[in-house]
Design a protein around this motif. Sequence first.
Motif, short mmCIF file in Angstrom:
data_model
loop_
_atom_site.label_atom_id
_atom_site.label_comp_id
_atom_site.label_asym_id
_atom_site.label_seq_id
_atom_site.Cartn_x
_atom_site.Cartn_y
_atom_site.Cartn_z
N LEU A 33 0.68 -1.38 -0.08
CA LEU A 33 -0.08 -0.08 0.00
C LEU A 33 0.83 0.99 -0.01
CD1 LEU A 33 -2.85 -0.89 2.61
CD2 LEU A 33 -2.96 -0.80 -0.07
N ASP A 37 0.93 0.60 -4.39
CA ASP A 37 -0.48 0.57 -4.81
C ASP A 37 -0.70 1.99 -5.67
OD1 ASP A 37 -3.29 -0.41 -4.40
OD2 ASP A 37 -3.51 1.66 -3.74
N LEU A 41 -5.42 -2.13 -6.05
CA LEU A 41 -5.94 -3.34 -5.03
C LEU A 41 -7.07 -2.35 -3.97
CD1 LEU A 41 -5.69 -6.00 -3.80
CD2 LEU A 41 -3.78 -5.04 -2.33
N SER A 42 -6.44 -1.21 -3.64
CA SER A 42 -7.31 -0.59 -2.62
C SER A 42 -8.54 0.26 -3.38
CB SER A 42 -6.51 0.77 -2.10
OG SER A 42 -6.04 1.73 -3.14
N ARG A 43 -8.62 0.10 -4.62
CA ARG A 43 -9.96 0.74 -5.21
C ARG A 43 -10.09 2.23 -4.65
NH1 ARG A 43 -10.04 -1.63 -9.41
NH2 ARG A 43 -12.46 -1.77 -9.80
N THR A 44 -9.10 2.91 -4.61
CA THR A 44 -9.28 4.20 -4.06
C THR A 44 -8.98 5.36 -4.99
OG1 THR A 44 -6.92 4.36 -2.74
CG2 THR A 44 -9.28 3.83 -1.60
N MET A 48 -4.82 6.60 -2.21
CA MET A 48 -3.66 5.88 -1.39
C MET A 48 -2.12 6.30 -1.94
SD MET A 48 -3.50 3.76 1.27
CE MET A 48 -5.01 3.02 1.54
#
Length: 64
Positions: A33, A37, A41-44, A48
């Motif tokens: 992260l 990232d 993966l975090s879908r933000t 992030m």
Amino acid sequence: MAVVHSPSSTAQSVGAALAALGIVLFALLALYLVGFDQGALSRTGMYMHELMHDGRHLLGLPCH
Ligand SMILES: [Zn+2]
């Protein structure tokens, strides 16, 4: 000086191994992260990435 751990039961050994595995997986997730990232993966989106931007540069990870 040597530190020797001799668990008294197999259950303690299994518990310690699972705790160590959990810590390693959490550390790898945190490294991902912080360092790599970009929303996959975090879908933000880039949130992030921007949140961890200074940490990324501090660790010398490739960024931009
Ligand atoms: Zn950067």
